[in-house]
Design a protein around this motif. Structure first.
Motif, PDB file in Angstrom:
ATOM      1  N   ARG A 159       0.772  -1.226   0.083  1.00  0.00           N
ATOM      2  CA  ARG A 159      -0.116  -0.101   0.125  1.00  0.00           C
ATOM      3  C   ARG A 159       0.805   1.395   0.082  1.00  0.00           C
ATOM      4  NH1 ARG A 159      -3.154  -3.971   2.236  1.00  0.00           N
ATOM      5  NH2 ARG A 159      -5.523  -3.891   1.425  1.00  0.00           N
ATOM      6  N   TYR A 160       1.373   1.475  -1.124  1.00  0.00           N
ATOM      7  CA  TYR A 160       2.519   2.616  -1.227  1.00  0.00           C
ATOM      8  C   TYR A 160       1.779   3.752  -1.774  1.00  0.00           C
ATOM      9  CZ  TYR A 160       2.091   1.976  -6.369  1.00  0.00           C
ATOM     10  OH  TYR A 160       1.617   1.844  -7.769  1.00  0.00           O
ATOM     11  N   HIS A 161       2.378   5.062  -1.385  1.00  0.00           N
ATOM     12  CA  HIS A 161       2.119   6.395  -1.757  1.00  0.00           C
ATOM     13  C   HIS A 161       2.965   6.710  -2.760  1.00  0.00           C
ATOM     14  CE1 HIS A 161       0.226  10.119  -2.158  1.00  0.00           C
ATOM     15  NE2 HIS A 161      -0.765   9.878  -1.266  1.00  0.00           N
ATOM     16  N   ALA A 162       2.415   7.099  -4.240  1.00  0.00           N
ATOM     17  CA  ALA A 162       3.485   7.599  -5.206  1.00  0.00           C
ATOM     18  C   ALA A 162       4.123   8.853  -4.814  1.00  0.00           C
ATOM     19  CB  ALA A 162       2.624   7.856  -6.455  1.00  0.00           C
ATOM     20  N   ARG A 163       3.679   9.817  -4.112  1.00  0.00           N
ATOM     21  CA  ARG A 163       4.269  11.125  -3.414  1.00  0.00           C
ATOM     22  C   ARG A 163       5.497  10.405  -2.622  1.00  0.00           C
ATOM     23  NH1 ARG A 163       0.298  13.896  -0.009  1.00  0.00           N
ATOM     24  NH2 ARG A 163       1.066  12.351   1.404  1.00  0.00           N
ATOM     25  N   GLN A 164       5.628   9.673  -1.948  1.00  0.00           N
ATOM     26  CA  GLN A 164       6.537   9.158  -0.928  1.00  0.00           C
ATOM     27  C   GLN A 164       7.595   8.318  -1.807  1.00  0.00           C
ATOM     28  OE1 GLN A 164       4.049   7.011   1.869  1.00  0.00           O
ATOM     29  NE2 GLN A 164       4.862   8.367   3.547  1.00  0.00           N
ATOM     30  N   LEU A 165       7.312   7.875  -2.761  1.00  0.00           N
ATOM     31  CA  LEU A 165       8.163   7.039  -3.920  1.00  0.00           C
ATOM     32  C   LEU A 165       8.863   8.178  -4.758  1.00  0.00           C
ATOM     33  CD1 LEU A 165       6.426   3.763  -4.805  1.00  0.00           C
ATOM     34  CD2 LEU A 165       8.428   3.994  -3.184  1.00  0.00           C
ATOM     35  N   ALA A 166       8.109   9.103  -4.926  1.00  0.00           N
ATOM     36  CA  ALA A 166       8.593  10.410  -5.850  1.00  0.00           C
ATOM     37  C   ALA A 166       9.828  10.922  -5.182  1.00  0.00           C
ATOM     38  CB  ALA A 166       7.550  11.232  -6.175  1.00  0.00           C
ATOM     39  N   LEU A 167       9.612  11.222  -3.814  1.00  0.00           N
ATOM     40  CA  LEU A 167      10.503  11.942  -3.064  1.00  0.00           C
ATOM     41  C   LEU A 167      11.673  10.950  -2.999  1.00  0.00           C
ATOM     42  CD1 LEU A 167       8.263  13.491  -0.553  1.00  0.00           C
ATOM     43  CD2 LEU A 167       9.700  14.710  -2.099  1.00  0.00           C
ATOM     44  N   TYR A 168      11.616   9.734  -2.388  1.00  0.00           N
ATOM     45  CA  TYR A 168      12.615   8.621  -2.526  1.00  0.00           C
ATOM     46  C   TYR A 168      13.439   8.452  -3.578  1.00  0.00           C
ATOM     47  CZ  TYR A 168      15.042   3.984  -2.411  1.00  0.00           C
ATOM     48  OH  TYR A 168      15.988   3.171  -2.355  1.00  0.00           O
ATOM     49  N   ARG A 169      12.795   8.227  -4.850  1.00  0.00           N
ATOM     50  CA  ARG A 169      13.517   8.206  -6.261  1.00  0.00           C
ATOM     51  C   ARG A 169      14.418   9.512  -6.442  1.00  0.00           C
ATOM     52  NH1 ARG A 169      11.756   4.915 -11.255  1.00  0.00           N
ATOM     53  NH2 ARG A 169      14.035   4.462 -11.220  1.00  0.00           N
TER      54      ARG A 169
ATOM     55  N   VAL B 157      -2.029  -4.317   6.689  1.00  0.00           N
ATOM     56  CA  VAL B 157      -1.391  -3.257   7.316  1.00  0.00           C
ATOM     57  C   VAL B 157      -1.288  -2.355   6.254  1.00  0.00           C
ATOM     58  CG1 VAL B 157       0.867  -2.821   8.486  1.00  0.00           C
ATOM     59  CG2 VAL B 157      -0.144  -5.324   8.721  1.00  0.00           C
ATOM     60  N   ASP B 158      -1.497  -0.926   6.773  1.00  0.00           N
ATOM     61  CA  ASP B 158      -1.539   0.192   5.915  1.00  0.00           C
ATOM     62  C   ASP B 158      -0.876   1.317   6.509  1.00  0.00           C
ATOM     63  OD1 ASP B 158      -2.215   1.862   4.001  1.00  0.00           O
ATOM     64  OD2 ASP B 158      -4.199   1.995   3.950  1.00  0.00           O
ATOM     65  N   VAL B 159       0.130   1.680   5.985  1.00  0.00           N
ATOM     66  CA  VAL B 159       0.964   2.832   6.524  1.00  0.00           C
ATOM     67  C   VAL B 159       0.605   3.904   5.751  1.00  0.00           C
ATOM     68  CG1 VAL B 159       3.427   3.833   6.716  1.00  0.00           C
ATOM     69  CG2 VAL B 159       2.956   1.149   6.786  1.00  0.00           C
ATOM     70  N   ASP B 160       0.449   4.980   6.555  1.00  0.00           N
ATOM     71  CA  ASP B 160      -0.033   6.351   6.185  1.00  0.00           C
ATOM     72  C   ASP B 160      -1.535   6.021   5.443  1.00  0.00           C
ATOM     73  OD1 ASP B 160       1.983   7.703   7.241  1.00  0.00           O
ATOM     74  OD2 ASP B 160       3.111   7.238   5.340  1.00  0.00           O
ATOM     75  N   PRO B 161      -2.429   5.563   5.701  1.00  0.00           N
ATOM     76  CA  PRO B 161      -3.925   5.398   5.201  1.00  0.00           C
ATOM     77  C   PRO B 161      -4.655   6.557   4.707  1.00  0.00           C
ATOM     78  CG  PRO B 161      -4.106   5.248   7.543  1.00  0.00           C
ATOM     79  CD  PRO B 161      -2.511   5.283   7.423  1.00  0.00           C
ATOM     80  N   GLN B 162      -5.054   6.493   3.547  1.00  0.00           N
ATOM     81  CA  GLN B 162      -5.714   7.720   3.100  1.00  0.00           C
ATOM     82  C   GLN B 162      -7.405   7.465   3.274  1.00  0.00           C
ATOM     83  OE1 GLN B 162      -4.280  10.503   1.046  1.00  0.00           O
ATOM     84  NE2 GLN B 162      -2.866   9.740   2.660  1.00  0.00           N
ATOM     85  N   SER B 163      -7.648   6.414   3.647  1.00  0.00           N
ATOM     86  CA  SER B 163      -9.255   6.158   4.047  1.00  0.00           C
ATOM     87  C   SER B 163      -9.420   5.352   5.315  1.00  0.00           C
ATOM     88  CB  SER B 163      -9.857   5.419   3.025  1.00  0.00           C
ATOM     89  OG  SER B 163     -11.070   5.145   3.089  1.00  0.00           O
ATOM     90  N   MET B 164     -10.133   5.699   6.363  1.00  0.00           N
ATOM     91  CA  MET B 164     -10.533   4.664   7.360  1.00  0.00           C
ATOM     92  C   MET B 164     -11.593   3.898   7.294  1.00  0.00           C
ATOM     93  SD  MET B 164      -8.054   5.749   9.215  1.00  0.00           S
ATOM     94  CE  MET B 164      -6.761   6.826   9.156  1.00  0.00           C
ATOM     95  N   LEU B 165     -12.372   4.206   6.284  1.00  0.00           N
ATOM     96  CA  LEU B 165     -13.621   3.238   6.148  1.00  0.00           C
ATOM     97  C   LEU B 165     -13.296   1.853   5.869  1.00  0.00           C
ATOM     98  CD1 LEU B 165     -15.546   5.627   3.669  1.00  0.00           C
ATOM     99  CD2 LEU B 165     -15.797   5.628   6.106  1.00  0.00           C
TER     100      LEU B 165
END
Length: 652
Positions: free
Chosen positions: A256-266, A644-652
């Motif tokens: 469950r990755y976030h492209a924003r974090q991967l963009a900053l990593y790369r 297991v969801d790190v930095d979840p975008q939804s809580m539903l």
């Protein structure tokens, strides 16, 4: 490595050379299954840890004639596995082209974004300043904050052109396929064979073909949705994240990755420039702009002659109609002037709550703990979560009454009301129900842009990213639909959606209007959105989250346990909670908190009971190390599934 939640690498025999296998997909037997595996290392000798009495199996065949990943991508996969608490094989599987989809590449959607042109255009002073700042250093993190229609895309494209001239590559991310199609045509025209497209609607063979063009150096500008961040460019100079606030940048499946974090990593690995942009930044991005972590670049005016539209707030509490009197008059007047209308409601169907008017009994999904939605055209009650359907009942099963009916309304009901209001108008409804057939969405948008449609009605697919010169009036049918969701991001999502939808009006003329219907006209989110008070919204939202300890002042890990037997789900969730509590107390960390376990806001989904807990901490590192060990040490219950969801975008 295999696409399985397994921590270990597996050793196999191979008769060929390392050059024939490394960085490739292979077919190998694991247990009794033949699976696709990923070769991350070749060695002439077995690893020292391998037991001498084990008989190694042979690799059955190599899938790829050339490598599809290199050491940099393996390094990123290792970082993903650690950050998002998954296996290395699962991370590699998310990165490498594959999957079972087999759809043709959809045609480009009409409706160019923000005055896009096939050739570079003269920039405004603000745009020119933004491009210069982005290019002022070989690396850096920037945020292009501009109102809708202010020319963000042209800034991205001219920065990309300059980066290509430096001999470096570009990854250009957009949140949704509809937005991808709008920009692809312009990028292909400007950059020709140097460009490649990656997105999920490509067939597997098409994706592999594009992947090889990137690996070979033929394509140096890659555009696509979330997964394009994995493009195997050898020397990245610029990563663009358009509409940074969109939740579709977050993967909904493992990892469950976030492209924003991967963009900053790369960007950090390559020493590249990372440029994000939006008219409604995420609260986290706004916080980092205030801190100076992201350098803010402002675009404050529309470039096509339009002005920020007037937004009228209308109280519709107590009204039985989906169209209030002011919106009805506005629709008539707009059509009389020869202009077009967009109507937005983020709820499909005809009525969202079907019930007995005598005893109050409602009709819920048999597999999910949600009410069924009434779809008049199908004469069915439908669950929008699992797809369950049943015929509309004629008699209440509880009291035998014939007094059955619906409350609330969805896009199907609004379409009926509009057609009754202006029978001669050409009305098109675009939502998930009406666009199931291939080509319907593309044709509908093309017809609206060409003036063949007077009123475009729909859900989020008509709300963002599309630019129509003829639109003078935007009607937001009910602005409250996401305001009270049990999610700490509900205010942010509501504010962003209203602002984005309002941005469709008057982009080419100063007479744009927005009529915002609401049941809560005094609510601060409604007032701030109507007043375009972004500074006030972010200030208040950040104060609230600081007080509650929610992001961006902490990080969250959500653990959700689901299964068919509620007792076993609760018991396993409590065991995880106890393990986390005991382990974290042993680490003697101050800055953490665990909430739950409790029922998920949707307690049952597709016959699975759902229990979740939230771990909040200012430091995720200890949690990311502890959780995999804890979960692997627990006795497995194979009737349950743990997310297991790190930095979840939804809580539903």
């Amino acid at each position: 490595m295999f696409n399985r939640p397994l921590d270990s690498a597996y050793t196999y025999l191979f008769d060929g050379s390392a050059e024939e296998a490394e960085g490739r997909r292979v077919i190998a037997t694991l247990g009794r299954q033949k699976l696709t595996g990923y070769v991350i290392e070749c060695s002439p000798e077995p690893p020292p840890s391998l037991k001498s009495d084990i008989t190694l199996k042979q690799i059955e065949r190599i899938v790829d004639p050339q490598p599809v990943f290199d050491s940099e991508l393996i390094g990123m996969a290792r970082w993903m596995a650690k950050s998002y608490i998954c296996s290395l094989g699962e991370a590699l599987s998310a990165m490498i082209p594959g999957g079972k989809r087999d759809k043709e590449l959809a045609p480009a959607l009409p409706g160019e974004d923000e005055g896009l042109r096939q050739e570079p255009i003269s920039l405004s002073d603000e745009q020119e300043h933004a491009v210069q700042q982005i290019l002022s250093a070989p690396r850096g993190q920037y945020y292009l904050y501009g109102i809708t229609g202010s020319g963000k895309t042209e800034v991205f494209l001219q920065a990309a052109e300059a980066t290509l001239k430096e001999g470096r590559g570009i990854i250009y991310l957009v949140p949704e396929i509809s937005l991808t199609h709008q920009v692809v045509q312009v990028i292909r025209s400007r950059f020709g064979e140097q460009s490649a497209v990656l997105h999920s609607s490509l067939t597997q063979s098409q994706r592999i073909a594009q992947w090889r063009r990137i690996l070979s150096g033929e394509a140096r500008l890659v555009i696509g949705a979330r997964s394009a961040i994995f493009a195997p460019l050898p020397d990245i100079g610029l990563i663009i994240l358009d509409e940074e606030h969109e939740s579709s940048y977050k993967s909904g499946t493992t990892p469950r990755y976030h492209a924003r974090q991967l963009a900053l990593y790369r960007g950090g690995v390559h020493g590249a420039r990372v440029v994000m942009g939006s008219a409604t930044p995420s609260v986290e991005a706004w916080h980092h702009m205030n801190k100076g972590t992201l350098r803010r670049l402002d675009l404050t005016r529309r470039l096509s002659g339009g002005a920020v539209p007037e937004i009228r707030v209308v109280n519709v509490k107590g009204s039985d109609s989906s169209l209030g009197s002011e919106l009805r008059e506005g629709i008539r007047a707009t059509l009389k002037e020869g202009k077009q209308v967009i109507l937005f409601l983020n709820r499909r169907g005809f009525g969202y709550f079907y019930h007995c008017r005598s005893c109050g009994a409602d009709f819920s999904c048999t597999r999910c703990s949600v009410s069924l939605t009434f779809h008049k055209s199908k004469q069915k009650l439908v669950c929008h979560h699992c797809g369950y359907q049943r015929p509309v009942p004629q008699v209440c099963p509880e009291c035998g009454s014939l007094e059955l009916g619906y409350s609330g309304f969805g896009t199907e009901k609004v379409a009926q009301d509009v057609e009754e209001l202006v029978p001669s108008a050409r009305v098109l409804r675009l939502d998930t129900d009406s666009t199931r057939k291939k080509g319907v969405l593309e044709k509908g948008i093309a017809d609206f842009r060409q003036g063949k449609i007077d009123i475009l009605l729909g859900t989020q697919m008509v709300a963002k990213g599309l630019n129509f010169p003829g639109v003078s009036l935007v009607g937001i049918i009910l602005a409250d639909s996401s305001l009270h969701l049990p999610d700490f991001r509900s205010y942010e999502k509501t504010f962003s959606l209203i602002t984005q939808v309002a941005g469709r009006a008057g982009r080419y003329s100063p007479d744009g209007r927005v009529i915002l219907q609401t049941l809560n006209p005094a609510h601060h989110i409604i007032r701030q959105a109507a007043g375009m008070d972004l500074e006030g919204f972010y200030r208040r939202e950040l104060d609230s989250r600081r007080e509650l300890g929610f992001p961006p002042f902490s990080r969250i890990i959500r653990i959700l346990v689901r299964g068919r037997e509620p007792g076993r789900v609760w018991e396993y969730a409590r065991r995880i909670h106890s393990g986390v509590q005991e382990t974290m107390e042993g680490l003697n960390l101050d800055s953490w908190e665990i909430l739950g376990p409790s029922e998920s806001p949707i307690p049952r989904l597709n016959n699975n009971y759902r229990v979740h807990m939230l771990i909040l901490s200012s430091r995720l590192g200890p949690l990311q190390q502890m959780l995999p060990r804890l979960l692997s040490s627990m006795k497995k219950d194979y009737s349950l599934y743990t997310e297991v969801d790190v930095d979840p975008q939804s809580m539903l």
